[in-house]
Design an enzyme around this catalytic site. Sequence first.
Site, PDB file in Angstrom:
ATOM      1  N   LYS A 123      -4.611   1.955  11.235  1.00 17.89           N
ATOM      2  CA  LYS A 123      -5.887   2.435  11.740  1.00 17.89           C
ATOM      3  C   LYS A 123      -6.925   2.456  10.618  1.00 17.89           C
ATOM      4  CE  LYS A 123      -3.128   6.053  11.314  1.00 17.89           C
ATOM      5  NZ  LYS A 123      -2.639   5.623  10.110  1.00 17.89           N
ATOM      6  N   LEU A 159      -3.112  -3.321   5.051  1.00 15.84           N
ATOM      7  CA  LEU A 159      -4.128  -3.819   4.133  1.00 15.84           C
ATOM      8  C   LEU A 159      -5.442  -3.046   4.297  1.00 15.84           C
ATOM      9  CD1 LEU A 159      -3.463  -7.622   4.726  1.00 15.84           C
ATOM     10  CD2 LEU A 159      -2.735  -6.254   2.756  1.00 15.84           C
ATOM     11  N   ALA A 168       0.831  -1.202   0.000  1.00 13.52           N
ATOM     12  CA  ALA A 168       0.000   0.000   0.000  1.00 13.52           C
ATOM     13  C   ALA A 168       0.866   1.254   0.000  1.00 13.52           C
ATOM     14  CB  ALA A 168      -0.908  -0.001   1.220  1.00 13.52           C
ATOM     15  N   ARG A 211     -11.368   3.743  -0.188  1.00 15.28           N
ATOM     16  CA  ARG A 211     -12.230   4.457   0.753  1.00 15.28           C
ATOM     17  C   ARG A 211     -13.672   4.516   0.269  1.00 15.28           C
ATOM     18  NH1 ARG A 211      -7.446   7.167   0.268  1.00 15.28           N
ATOM     19  NH2 ARG A 211      -6.212   7.552   2.154  1.00 15.28           N
ATOM     20  N   ASP A 244     -11.776   6.024   8.129  1.00 12.52           N
ATOM     21  CA  ASP A 244     -10.469   6.373   7.592  1.00 12.52           C
ATOM     22  C   ASP A 244      -9.883   7.613   8.244  1.00 12.52           C
ATOM     23  OD1 ASP A 244      -8.465   5.909   5.281  1.00 12.52           O
ATOM     24  OD2 ASP A 244      -8.947   8.033   5.120  1.00 12.52           O
TER      25      ASP A 244
END
Length: 332
Positions: free
Chosen positions: A98, A75, A13, A166, A178
């Site tokens: 988070k 992830l 990521a 998202r 998020d």
Amino acid sequence: MPERVAWGVLGTAQIAREKVIPAIVASANGELHAVGSRSLRAAQELARSHSAASAYGDYEALLADSAVNAVYIPLPNSLHLPWTLRAFAAGKHVLCEKPLALNAQQSQTMVDAAESADLLLLEAFMWRFHPRAQRVKRLIEEGAIGEPRLVRAALCFALENADDIRFQPELGGGILLDAGAYGVNAARWFFEAEPLTAQAEAVYGPTGVDILIAGILGFGGGRLASIEASTIAQWQGTFSIVGSEGAIDLPSDAWIPIRADPALHIRTMNDKEGRLEVVPGGDVYRLMVEHFADAVLGRTDLAVSPADAVANMRALDALGQAASERRRVELS
């Protein structure tokens, strides 16, 4: 006990590539040992660019690597629970992005698994490790602004890529989880309390996830927190703590400082102008991974307990429920 932590990273990521992996490589007590990805080529390229010893074309193979002490999991939100549990089953400590999970129940499952395996689990709220955030906390504890009454926190940014995770509900999308998680984390930390009530209004996008939310958490004792998060508004990255005798404001780089020596603005009673206080800087990601590695090596205790992540998730659950049901939610 090894002198350095051998890290494995599950996934490639952007936050791993640009922030956390460079922090691991630069850390004084850790090294990047392995990268895992669904694409072996992507894992090999990232591993090669940071001189990591191993690259794997699946996550299970990385977890089977006996040289890995701890894993970082960047992830999508929906995968945090299963891969954290698999990491614990493989005997690895976990630093997880988070929000820790999709809800408080999942978070508690992860915390229980960590305790059963006698392994460490930390939710990657890096901002709390920065010297400026620590300075704000000390100022509040020392009574510099009297009794804290109001916390305002915002993290907003505009996203144009419709394929961004998202926006994907099946991957745990939504801006509350998020970005709203930051404001909730800040309010709970500065008040040193858990919210009792939640109210919120949200705008939902074409895929059904929240893309703009404004929430209010009530902490009792005359204390409120306002939380704002969005993917359809321009950049806001600020927080303020307003007390009975003053206030502390942080500028638009509150969560990830962009200056080498960032500042905070503090005002005391009847002082409308206030003053700037410059705080020595530091890489928030390196500070976080070094702290976690020190805990893995037995040199310190975790500064933030796994239970804190469950409590944060409980407040996020309440805000999400308040927005979707358009009512005030009481937290037990």
